[in-house]
Design an enzyme around this catalytic site. Structure first.
Site, PDB file in Angstrom:
ATOM      1  N   LYS A  65      -5.686  -2.692  -3.816  1.00 26.82           N
ATOM      2  CA  LYS A  65      -4.723  -1.646  -3.467  1.00 26.82           C
ATOM      3  C   LYS A  65      -3.808  -2.141  -2.353  1.00 26.82           C
ATOM      4  O   LYS A  65      -4.276  -2.640  -1.328  1.00 26.82           O
ATOM      5  CB  LYS A  65      -5.469  -0.390  -3.000  1.00 26.82           C
ATOM      6  CG  LYS A  65      -4.560   0.749  -2.568  1.00 26.82           C
ATOM      7  CD  LYS A  65      -5.359   2.020  -2.305  1.00 26.82           C
ATOM      8  CE  LYS A  65      -5.836   2.183  -0.895  1.00 26.82           C
ATOM      9  NZ  LYS A  65      -4.813   2.480   0.104  1.00 26.82           N
ATOM     10  N   ASP A 101      -0.013   1.872  -3.741  1.00 26.05           N
ATOM     11  CA  ASP A 101      -0.324   3.191  -3.147  1.00 26.05           C
ATOM     12  C   ASP A 101       0.820   3.607  -2.221  1.00 26.05           C
ATOM     13  O   ASP A 101       0.694   3.570  -1.006  1.00 26.05           O
ATOM     14  CB  ASP A 101      -1.652   3.068  -2.392  1.00 26.05           C
ATOM     15  CG  ASP A 101      -2.097   4.359  -1.734  1.00 26.05           C
ATOM     16  OD1 ASP A 101      -1.601   5.437  -2.110  1.00 26.05           O
ATOM     17  OD2 ASP A 101      -2.958   4.279  -0.831  1.00 26.05           O
ATOM     18  N   LYS A 129       2.623   6.616  -2.805  1.00 25.94           N
ATOM     19  CA  LYS A 129       2.664   8.103  -2.784  1.00 25.94           C
ATOM     20  C   LYS A 129       4.093   8.643  -2.790  1.00 25.94           C
ATOM     21  O   LYS A 129       4.526   9.340  -1.870  1.00 25.94           O
ATOM     22  CB  LYS A 129       1.913   8.645  -1.560  1.00 25.94           C
ATOM     23  CG  LYS A 129       0.455   8.220  -1.473  1.00 25.94           C
ATOM     24  CD  LYS A 129      -0.228   8.878  -0.274  1.00 25.94           C
ATOM     25  CE  LYS A 129      -1.691   8.500  -0.139  1.00 25.94           C
ATOM     26  NZ  LYS A 129      -1.924   7.104   0.274  1.00 25.94           N
ATOM     27  N   ASP A 179       9.762  12.911  -3.916  1.00 29.17           N
ATOM     28  CA  ASP A 179      11.212  13.018  -3.760  1.00 29.17           C
ATOM     29  C   ASP A 179      11.734  13.810  -4.954  1.00 29.17           C
ATOM     30  O   ASP A 179      10.948  14.365  -5.735  1.00 29.17           O
ATOM     31  CB  ASP A 179      11.816  11.595  -3.708  1.00 29.17           C
ATOM     32  CG  ASP A 179      13.054  11.520  -2.811  1.00 29.17           C
ATOM     33  OD1 ASP A 179      13.944  12.389  -2.979  1.00 29.17           O
ATOM     34  OD2 ASP A 179      13.141  10.623  -1.965  1.00 29.17           O
ATOM     35  N   THR A 204      -6.536  14.255   2.601  1.00 21.66           N
ATOM     36  CA  THR A 204      -7.823  14.645   3.206  1.00 21.66           C
ATOM     37  C   THR A 204      -7.705  14.833   4.710  1.00 21.66           C
ATOM     38  O   THR A 204      -8.607  15.366   5.338  1.00 21.66           O
ATOM     39  CB  THR A 204      -8.915  13.605   2.894  1.00 21.66           C
ATOM     40  OG1 THR A 204      -8.399  12.315   3.161  1.00 21.66           O
ATOM     41  CG2 THR A 204      -9.373  13.700   1.470  1.00 21.66           C
ATOM     42  N   ARG A 242     -12.883  -1.429   4.355  1.00 22.15           N
ATOM     43  CA  ARG A 242     -13.589  -2.173   5.398  1.00 22.15           C
ATOM     44  C   ARG A 242     -14.965  -2.696   5.015  1.00 22.15           C
ATOM     45  O   ARG A 242     -15.310  -3.814   5.448  1.00 22.15           O
ATOM     46  CB  ARG A 242     -13.642  -1.318   6.670  1.00 22.15           C
ATOM     47  CG  ARG A 242     -12.296  -1.235   7.341  1.00 22.15           C
ATOM     48  CD  ARG A 242     -12.183  -0.084   8.298  1.00 22.15           C
ATOM     49  NE  ARG A 242     -12.107   1.191   7.592  1.00 22.15           N
ATOM     50  CZ  ARG A 242     -11.932   2.365   8.176  1.00 22.15           C
ATOM     51  NH1 ARG A 242     -11.838   2.422   9.498  1.00 22.15           N
ATOM     52  NH2 ARG A 242     -11.844   3.468   7.473  1.00 22.15           N
TER      53      ARG A 242
HETATM   54  O1  C5P Z   1     -11.844   1.016   4.881  1.00 21.54           O
HETATM   55  P1  C5P Z   1     -12.004   2.203   3.973  1.00 21.54           P
HETATM   56  O2  C5P Z   1     -12.985   1.944   2.850  1.00 21.54           O
HETATM   57  O3  C5P Z   1     -12.314   3.479   4.722  1.00 21.54           O
HETATM   58  O4  C5P Z   1     -10.577   2.345   3.288  1.00 21.54           O
HETATM   59  C1  C5P Z   1     -10.273   3.391   2.414  1.00 21.54           C
HETATM   60  C2  C5P Z   1      -8.882   3.251   1.874  1.00 21.54           C
HETATM   61  O5  C5P Z   1      -8.597   4.417   1.126  1.00 21.54           O
HETATM   62  C3  C5P Z   1      -7.785   3.132   2.926  1.00 21.54           C
HETATM   63  O6  C5P Z   1      -6.733   2.332   2.366  1.00 21.54           O
HETATM   64  C4  C5P Z   1      -7.332   4.559   3.096  1.00 21.54           C
HETATM   65  O7  C5P Z   1      -5.996   4.665   3.517  1.00 21.54           O
HETATM   66  C5  C5P Z   1      -7.486   5.088   1.674  1.00 21.54           C
HETATM   67  N1  C5P Z   1      -7.645   6.538   1.581  1.00 21.54           N
HETATM   68  C6  C5P Z   1      -8.643   7.251   2.214  1.00 21.54           C
HETATM   69  N2  C5P Z   1      -8.735   8.609   2.085  1.00 21.54           N
HETATM   70  C7  C5P Z   1      -7.851   9.250   1.326  1.00 21.54           C
HETATM   71  C8  C5P Z   1      -6.852   8.570   0.656  1.00 21.54           C
HETATM   72  C9  C5P Z   1      -6.767   7.194   0.798  1.00 21.54           C
HETATM   73  O8  C5P Z   1      -9.477   6.652   2.894  1.00 21.54           O
HETATM   74  N3  C5P Z   1      -7.991  10.556   1.175  1.00 21.54           N
END
Ligand code: C5P
Length: 242
Positions: free
Chosen positions: A38, A65, A67, A70, A124, A215
């Site tokens: 992503k 990603d 989003k 518009d 979220t 992560r």
């Molecule tokens: O590091 P981690 O596993 O928390 O990363 C989650 C990814 O998913 C990040 O790129 C974050 O921006 C994205 N994301 C999220 N929650 C959402 C939508 C997207 O954590 N509701």
């Protein structure tokens, strides 16, 4: 629906890096037969479409990603441009409305390369009070249900959803509607800033198709091995579902 294939690559590794070189270090350690990746707003804004094409050329399926939100014409053109980059998945905000989503769907149908088209429902980061401040009186869950249903009726392929919503949306919108779930942590990994985490196995069991994982893989001592471990633990589960 714009059409899709499901396969073993349920894991979407988030390339949450500030520059292309850091992302390249991780990409070199990932097996593209085990995952997709992503690219979000930070990396795209710094590195642009050339980097997306570079990653696609390496054989990775890319979820762009960005989003989009518009007027219908602008979103349809942006989606067409994303499709030309050869990405596998692209997303728009469902709150842009039916006409905007329909324009995006038609744009994908007209393109030679057809990415999956996914809607973001309620971020979220937004609680009930935040929704009220922007004029939405529904609870976050009600608003997610409303916007996900609208996304399906507008021809979208699926939605991004939190672990709290997966089971409800799967039941409401059927097996074919794609659910993409972040907030995933393998058992024993730190939660970081994620509020409600689920394991990869739980997310698949609740009906998620694709798991966005950042992560836990990026900071692992050996990201390639970590990815392989998660994928192998999932294998028995998704083979039942395909
Ligand atoms: O590091 P981690 O596993 O928390 O990363 C989650 C990814 O998913 C990040 O790129 C974050 O921006 C994205 N994301 C999220 N929650 C959402 C939508 C997207 O954590 N509701």
């Amino acid at each position: 629906m714009t059409g899709r294939t499901f396969d073993a690559r349920r894991i979407v590794v988030a390339l949450d890096f500030p520059d292309a070189d850091s992302a390249r270090v991780l990409l070199r350690q990932l097996d593209h037969s085990l995952c997709r990746v992503k690219i979000g707003k930070e990396l795209f804004t710094r590195c642009g479409p050339a980097f997306v094409e570079e990653v696609v050329a390496q054989g990775f399926d890319v979820f762009l990603d960005l989003k989009y939100h518009d007027i219908p014409h602008t979103v349809s053109k942006a989606v067409a441009a994303a499709a030309e980059l050869g990405v596998w998945m692209v997303n728009v905000h469902a709150s842009g409305g039916r006409e905007m989503m329909t324009a995006a769907v038609e744009s994908v149908r007209a393109s030679s390369h057809k990415p999956l088209l996914i809607a973001v429902t309620v971020l979220t980061s937004m609680a009930a009070q935040d929704l009220q401040e922007v004029g939405v009186d529904a609870s976050p869950m009600e608003q997610v249900r409303r916007l996900a249903t609208l996304a399906k009726h507008s021809g979208m392929d699926g939605v991004v959803c939190s672990a709290q919503e997966t089971a409800m949306l799967r039941q409401l919108l059927g097996h074919e509607f794609v659910l993409v779930t972040p907030g995933i942590r393998p058992a024993g990994d730190a939660a970081d800033d994620q509020k409600r985490i689920v394991t990869p196995e739980e997310a698949i069991a609740e009906g998620s198709h694709y798991l966005v994982i950042g992560r836990p893989i990026a900071r692992a001592e050996n990201p390639g091995r970590k990815l392989a471990e998660i994928a192998s633990r999932l294998h028995g589960r998704f083979s039942d579902l395909c």
